[in-house]
Design a protein around this motif. Structure first.
Motif, PDB file in Angstrom:
ATOM      1  N   CYS A  76      46.119 -29.248 -33.643  1.00 21.82           N
ATOM      2  CA  CYS A  76      47.414 -29.536 -33.006  1.00 21.82           C
ATOM      3  C   CYS A  76      47.536 -28.573 -31.838  1.00 21.82           C
ATOM      4  N   ILE A  77      47.557 -29.088 -30.632  1.00 22.81           N
ATOM      5  CA  ILE A  77      47.491 -28.191 -29.466  1.00 22.81           C
ATOM      6  C   ILE A  77      48.729 -28.339 -28.581  1.00 22.81           C
ATOM      7  N   ALA A  78      49.379 -27.186 -28.329  1.00 25.23           N
ATOM      8  CA  ALA A  78      50.524 -27.168 -27.419  1.00 25.23           C
ATOM      9  C   ALA A  78      50.025 -26.815 -26.030  1.00 25.23           C
ATOM     10  N   LEU A  79      50.641 -27.438 -25.038  1.00 25.95           N
ATOM     11  CA  LEU A  79      50.248 -27.187 -23.643  1.00 25.95           C
ATOM     12  C   LEU A  79      51.033 -26.013 -23.069  1.00 25.95           C
ATOM     13  N   TYR A  80      50.309 -25.055 -22.492  1.00 28.89           N
ATOM     14  CA  TYR A  80      50.938 -24.006 -21.678  1.00 28.89           C
ATOM     15  C   TYR A  80      50.551 -24.330 -20.235  1.00 28.89           C
ATOM     16  N   PRO A  81      51.489 -24.907 -19.445  1.00 27.47           N
ATOM     17  CA  PRO A  81      51.118 -25.461 -18.133  1.00 27.47           C
ATOM     18  C   PRO A  81      50.379 -24.472 -17.232  1.00 27.47           C
ATOM     19  N   SER A  82      50.683 -23.159 -17.377  1.00 26.40           N
ATOM     20  CA  SER A  82      49.956 -22.213 -16.518  1.00 26.40           C
ATOM     21  C   SER A  82      48.798 -21.554 -17.273  1.00 26.40           C
ATOM     22  N   GLY A  83      48.458 -22.105 -18.414  1.00 24.36           N
ATOM     23  CA  GLY A  83      47.423 -21.516 -19.263  1.00 24.36           C
ATOM     24  C   GLY A  83      46.021 -21.739 -18.732  1.00 24.36           C
ATOM     25  N   ALA A  84      45.088 -20.951 -19.259  1.00 24.45           N
ATOM     26  CA  ALA A  84      43.699 -21.057 -18.804  1.00 24.45           C
ATOM     27  C   ALA A  84      43.010 -22.280 -19.412  1.00 24.45           C
ATOM     28  N   LEU A  85      43.236 -22.534 -20.712  1.00 25.48           N
ATOM     29  CA  LEU A  85      42.463 -23.594 -21.371  1.00 25.48           C
ATOM     30  C   LEU A  85      43.274 -24.850 -21.709  1.00 25.48           C
ATOM     31  N   SER A  86      44.488 -24.686 -22.240  1.00 27.03           N
ATOM     32  CA  SER A  86      45.179 -25.879 -22.748  1.00 27.03           C
ATOM     33  C   SER A  86      45.382 -26.972 -21.683  1.00 27.03           C
ATOM     34  N   PRO A  87      45.675 -26.651 -20.396  1.00 29.32           N
ATOM     35  CA  PRO A  87      45.798 -27.737 -19.419  1.00 29.32           C
ATOM     36  C   PRO A  87      44.482 -28.512 -19.245  1.00 29.32           C
ATOM     37  N   LYS A  88      43.347 -27.802 -19.384  1.00 23.93           N
ATOM     38  CA  LYS A  88      42.038 -28.476 -19.261  1.00 23.93           C
ATOM     39  C   LYS A  88      41.818 -29.389 -20.465  1.00 23.93           C
ATOM     40  N   LEU A  89      42.230 -28.918 -21.645  1.00 20.69           N
ATOM     41  CA  LEU A  89      42.073 -29.746 -22.846  1.00 20.69           C
ATOM     42  C   LEU A  89      42.926 -31.011 -22.737  1.00 20.69           C
ATOM     43  N   PHE A  90      44.108 -30.855 -22.120  1.00 18.58           N
ATOM     44  CA  PHE A  90      45.003 -32.009 -21.994  1.00 18.58           C
ATOM     45  C   PHE A  90      44.491 -33.029 -20.961  1.00 18.58           C
ATOM     46  N   GLN A  91      43.479 -32.643 -20.182  1.00 13.10           N
ATOM     47  CA  GLN A  91      42.880 -33.626 -19.250  1.00 13.10           C
ATOM     48  C   GLN A  91      41.773 -34.426 -19.928  1.00 13.10           C
ATOM     49  N   LYS A  92      41.434 -34.048 -21.167  1.00 11.91           N
ATOM     50  CA  LYS A  92      40.311 -34.693 -21.851  1.00 11.91           C
ATOM     51  C   LYS A  92      40.751 -36.006 -22.494  1.00 11.91           C
ATOM     52  N   ASN A  93      39.773 -36.898 -22.636  1.00 11.83           N
ATOM     53  CA  ASN A  93      40.042 -38.213 -23.214  1.00 11.83           C
ATOM     54  C   ASN A  93      39.157 -38.436 -24.426  1.00 11.83           C
ATOM     55  N   VAL A  94      39.463 -39.493 -25.173  1.00 10.53           N
ATOM     56  CA  VAL A  94      38.621 -39.886 -26.304  1.00 10.53           C
ATOM     57  C   VAL A  94      37.192 -40.106 -25.790  1.00 10.53           C
ATOM     58  N   GLY A  95      36.226 -39.545 -26.509  1.00 11.26           N
ATOM     59  CA  GLY A  95      34.814 -39.679 -26.114  1.00 11.26           C
ATOM     60  C   GLY A  95      34.298 -38.450 -25.368  1.00 11.26           C
ATOM     61  N   ASP A  96      35.225 -37.654 -24.797  1.00 13.89           N
ATOM     62  CA  ASP A  96      34.799 -36.420 -24.112  1.00 13.89           C
ATOM     63  C   ASP A  96      34.373 -35.375 -25.141  1.00 13.89           C
ATOM     64  N   GLU A  97      33.643 -34.369 -24.647  1.00 15.42           N
ATOM     65  CA  GLU A  97      33.110 -33.348 -25.565  1.00 15.42           C
ATOM     66  C   GLU A  97      33.810 -32.009 -25.400  1.00 15.42           C
ATOM     67  N   VAL A  98      33.967 -31.301 -26.518  1.00 15.84           N
ATOM     68  CA  VAL A  98      34.428 -29.906 -26.497  1.00 15.84           C
ATOM     69  C   VAL A  98      33.428 -29.091 -27.319  1.00 15.84           C
ATOM     70  N   VAL A  99      33.486 -27.770 -27.132  1.00 16.29           N
ATOM     71  CA  VAL A  99      32.601 -26.914 -27.916  1.00 16.29           C
ATOM     72  C   VAL A  99      33.460 -26.158 -28.927  1.00 16.29           C
ATOM     73  N   VAL A 100      33.053 -26.228 -30.171  1.00 13.59           N
ATOM     74  CA  VAL A 100      33.808 -25.601 -31.250  1.00 13.59           C
ATOM     75  C   VAL A 100      32.931 -24.539 -31.912  1.00 13.59           C
ATOM     76  N   THR A 101      33.494 -23.340 -32.072  1.00 10.28           N
ATOM     77  CA  THR A 101      32.758 -22.280 -32.777  1.00 10.28           C
ATOM     78  C   THR A 101      33.600 -21.813 -33.957  1.00 10.28           C
ATOM     79  N   GLY A 102      32.975 -21.621 -35.066  1.00 10.19           N
ATOM     80  CA  GLY A 102      33.747 -21.133 -36.216  1.00 10.19           C
ATOM     81  C   GLY A 102      33.083 -21.496 -37.531  1.00 10.19           C
ATOM     82  N   PRO A 103      33.790 -21.431 -38.647  1.00 11.91           N
ATOM     83  CA  PRO A 103      35.222 -21.121 -38.715  1.00 11.91           C
ATOM     84  C   PRO A 103      35.462 -19.616 -38.772  1.00 11.91           C
TER      85      PRO A 103
END
Ligand SMILES: Cc1cc2nc3c(=O)[nH]c(=O)nc-3n(C[C@H](O)[C@H](O)[C@H](O)COP(=O)(O)OP(=O)(O)OC[C@H]3O[C@@H](n4cnc5c(N)ncnc54)[C@H](O)[C@@H]3O)c2cc1C
Length: 246
Positions: A76-103
């Motif tokens: 569940c991701i909240a957008l911080y309009p001046s943020g470094a990452l969340s605005p980029k995540l909000f430009q992503k669409n179904v089928g696009d890739e992200v990199v996940v590290t964890g847990p």
């Protein structure tokens, strides 16, 4: 034993609750070996996306899905309009890739969950608690649990239908609230620090001694600190209050 993995993963679905709040469902590739415990988080970054100095930008997001839902990570991701990452995540669409590290993370359920345990969430702080509840209910848990959850506005009531289902079928005492109710809002008004005192009498009626009542709290730092302060003032024990904040 949990192993940290770095996986390139596809967005399978995006549910927009508003312009500023989205739930991303990510499909783990078969054989990824990724496993986690409810309450943990992952670091998310984007392929090829880095800061001006070349350093990778990665941010933490709690996993809202249950490990019992194999092959899926829900965030569940909240957008911080001046943020470094969340605005980029909000430009992503179904089928696009992200990199996940964890847990990562030690905000986890104690091994034996106690009837009468109280979960308290503000906003996206519901995510790790949702993972805990989903995994308990997937395992057939049906003792009484309490969830005090406050959304900043009615349309941001995350997983509403699912939570109402747990209330109906799984003995979840759901106390949903918002500080900004509109005429469609059927639940409580205020934040969790407003609703909890009104339900204290009912809570105490379930017979769990105050000194052993367990709490899991997650949300913004002020919500968490105000909630912990309130619980300690009422007389609940610090060592029974488990918390995560961001
Ligand atoms: C363990 C952990 C779990 C987390 N889980 C989630 C999650 O499930 N969902 C989620 O949406 N976020 C979660 N976060 C927060 C997330 O990691 C990022 O901090 C957030 O998405 C902002 O990143 P950004 O790069 O867009 O903005 P940044 O570049 O970090 O910040 C941009 C601007 O927004 C402000 N800002 C950043 N975060 C906040 C905040 N929380 N409240 C108020 N102002 C803020 C900053 O001060 C700055 O001015 C979690 C953080 C931690 C540590």
């Amino acid at each position: 034993m949990l192993n940290i993995r770095e996986i390139v993963i596809k967005i399978a679905d995006i549910r927009a609750y508003s312009e500023n709040l989205r739930v991303f469902r990510l499909t783990l590739p078969e054989g990824s070996g990724f496993s986690f415990v409810p309450g943990q988080f992952v670091m998310v970054s984007l392929p090829g996306f880095a800061a001006a100095n070349g350093r990778k930008i990665a941010k933490s997001y709690s996993i809202a899905s249950s490990p019992s839902e194999t092959g899926i990570l829900e965030l569940c991701i909240a957008l911080y309009p001046s943020g470094a990452l969340s605005p980029k995540l909000f430009q992503k669409n179904v089928g696009d890739e992200v990199v996940v590290t964890g847990p990562y993370g030690v905000f986890q359920l104690k091994q034996s969950i106690q009837s009468g345990t109280v979960f308290m969430a503000g906003g996206t702080g519901l995510a790790p608690l949702m993972s805990m509840l989903r995994s308990l209910y997937a395992g057939g848990y049906n003792e009484k649990l309490w969830l005090f959850y406050s959304a900043s506005e009615p349309k941001l009531f995350l997983f509403k239908e699912e939570l109402l289902g747990y209330q109906k079928n799984n003995n979840l005492q759901l106390i949903a609230s918002t500080s900004r109710p509109d005429n469609t809002w059927e639940w409580e008004k205020g934040r969790v620090t407003d609703t909890f005192p009104s339900f204290l009498h009912q809570l105490q009626g379930d017979g769990v001694p105050s000194e052993s009542r367990q709490f899991y709290i997650c949300g913004p730092p002020l919500m968490v600190s105000d909630t912990v302060k309130m619980l300690e003032q009422i007389g609940f024990k610090k060592e029974n209050i488990h918390k995560e904040q961001w």
